[in-house]
Structures are given as structure tokens and as C-alpha cells.
Write an enzyme that holds these catalytic residues in place. Structure first.
Site, PDB file in Angstrom:
ATOM      1  N   ASP A   1       5.294  54.281  41.959  1.00  0.00           N
ATOM      2  CA  ASP A   1       5.690  53.566  40.756  1.00  0.00           C
ATOM      3  C   ASP A   1       7.219  53.438  40.773  1.00  0.00           C
ATOM      4  O   ASP A   1       7.899  54.086  41.579  1.00  0.00           O
ATOM      5  CB  ASP A   1       5.205  54.360  39.540  1.00  0.00           C
ATOM      6  CG  ASP A   1       5.656  53.756  38.219  1.00  0.00           C
ATOM      7  OD1 ASP A   1       5.574  52.520  38.075  1.00  0.00           O
ATOM      8  OD2 ASP A   1       6.103  54.518  37.351  1.00  0.00           O
TER       9      ASP A   1
ATOM     10  N   ASP B   1       9.683  52.496  37.457  1.00  0.00           N
ATOM     11  CA  ASP B   1      10.366  52.980  36.259  1.00  0.00           C
ATOM     12  C   ASP B   1       9.941  54.401  35.911  1.00  0.00           C
ATOM     13  O   ASP B   1       8.751  54.690  35.766  1.00  0.00           O
ATOM     14  CB  ASP B   1      10.075  52.059  35.074  1.00  0.00           C
ATOM     15  CG  ASP B   1      10.678  50.682  35.246  1.00  0.00           C
ATOM     16  OD1 ASP B   1      11.898  50.547  35.071  1.00  0.00           O
ATOM     17  OD2 ASP B   1       9.930  49.741  35.571  1.00  0.00           O
TER      18      ASP B   1
END
Length: 246
Positions: free
Chosen positions: A17, A19
Site C-alpha cells: 500500500d 498512504d
């Protein structure tokens, strides 16, 4: 408890991922600061794993690619609605009911300073990090907007409410990668920080791999690290330490 899996091996498949995982969260999505060493680190990991690295993010492709330029890795964007692999790209159509949801979000933002509406190719997000007191109102408004549309799904993340197709998820995107070269036959590892990443943790662990939850909060991931900085350090250690294939 902070626990990391063993360092990556030549037979690992790495899913990341963005953020809150590779980069720290910011007040606005466009204010995120990308660490200087991140792109070179991803490039080296991509080479070390012979291409078996992919970013799996809720961000739109057009939004994140300039932040990580030059981009040369496989990826799933918008929770898997848009997927770019070594074999080409795929794009899910925008759900028919998304226009009404967007209008509801924009109407709310027009009456409350600090809300940010983000329209992606196949999904949308309503950010309330600057006005956390409006969380309940944002959730209620978005839930009401999709109440009669089974094709849409509400995702609650960190200071954001997202609406996407119910047919896509980060977990399904990872499953699709794992059926293709160079990911197939490898042990998957997925690192994420939010509720939206739980589907990815479940998939990699069902496939015999390991999930890494970055930060606080309940999770099904087998491992946890305290921050994006700690994760980047672990990733860098995997480059500098030769770990033989089990």
C-alpha cells in the site's frame, strides 16, 4: 506487539500500500511527502524480486504516478478497479450509481469547509481529515447515498469514506497478480495500514504468505510495524542481507 516477518527472499512476492504504509499520511492527499529514497528503494526491490513487486493502493493512477516518478512497477489502483501488470492493463467500468453518490458528497462539501471530494476513474472518496468532527455526518450521508445500490460498497478508512464497486477489492487484485508471472508460485507479503487493507492481509495469509499492519488498530495481519519509516528500514534490510530461499 511489533513483529516483522523474516526478511524477503528470492521467492517472495511483495505487495505494498502507499498512504500510511510507504509514506506518512498528510492533511490532504496532495500534501503527502514522498521520502527521497523511496523510488530507488522500490526499484531495487523490484530488481531483487525479479519483477514480483506491485503497489496496491486506493489512489487513482493519475494521482500517484507523478509522485513516484519514474514509475516502472506493476500496480493495482482504486482498490483494484484499475490494474496494471506485466501482461497489460485492465479497467473496471465506473459503477452506474456513482454519479448520485458524487453529487451527495459535493452537496455536503459545499456546506462544510474542510471536506474534500475526490473523484477517481471508478470510485470516489470524501476526506474529512481537516474536519474530524464531521466523520459521523460523512459516513451517514455516504451510507444513505448507496443504501439502495448493491453494486456499490462503502469503505471507512483513516479520515476518509470511500465508495467503490462491490466487485473489487485489494484482496481480489492480489489474487489476480498471484495467478500471473512473475508472482505465481511465490510466497506473498502485503504491507498496509488501514481497514481497506484487511482484505489483502486475508488473501496473502490464505495463500501461505504474511501480512504486515503498519501502525495501530485491530487487524488480521500476522505482523505489525510502528510506522512507514520502520517498514522502509525493513525493506532496505531485505536488500542488504542475503536471505536464502527456504
Amino acid at each position: 506487539m511489533i513483529t516483522f516477518p523474516r526478511l524477503l527472499t528470492d521467492r517472495s512476492a511483495l505487495f505494498l500500500d502507499f498512504d500510511g504504509t510507504l509514506a506518512d499520511l498528510a492533511q490532504r492527499p496532495d500534501s503527502v511527502q514522498v521520502p527521497r529514497e523511496l523510488v530507488p528503494l522500490l526499484d531495487r526491490l523490484h530488481d531483487r524480486l525479479h519483477g514480483a513487486l506491485a503497489l496496491v493502493t486506493g489512489r487513482a493512477r493519475e494521482d500517484i504516478e507523478p509522485m513516484l516518478s519514474p514509475w516502472r512497477w506493476p500496480a493495482a489502483f482504486e482498490h483494484g478497479s484499475v490494474r496494471q501488470s506485466t501482461h497489460g492493463s485492465s479497467l473496471q467500468p465506473e459503477p452506474l450509481g456513482l454519479a448520485a453518490v458524487l453529487q451527495a458528497a459535493r452537496n455536503l462539501a459545499a456546506h462544510h469547509t474542510g471536506l474534500l471530494v475526490e473523484h477517481k476513474r471508478t470510485s470516489m472518496a470524501l476526506h474529512f481529515r481537516q474536519t474530524p468532527s464531521l466523520e459521523a455526518l460523512c459516513v451517514t450521508t455516504m451510507a444513505s447515498a448507496i443504501a439502495n445500490d448493491p453494486d456499490l460498497q462503502l469503505l471507512r478508512g483513516k479520515a476518509v469514506v470511500e465508495v467503490k464497486s462491490a466487485r473489487v477489492s485489494k484482496g481480489r487484485a492480489i489474487e489476480a497478480f498471484m495467478q500471473e508471472a512473475p508472482f505465481a508460485g511465490r510466497a506473498p507479503v502485503f504491507a498496509g495500514d488501514d481497514v481497506t487493507d484487511e482484505a489483502g492481509f486475508e488473501v496473502v495469509q490464505r495463500l501461505g504468505g504474511e501480512g504486515i499492519k503498519v501502525g495501530d488498530g485491530p487487524t488480521c495481519a500476522l505482523h505489525r510495524c510502528p510506522s512507514p519509516d520502520a517498514l522502509r528500514t525493513w525493506l532496505s534490510d531485505s536488500l542488504h542481507t542475503h536471505t536464502p530461499t527456504p
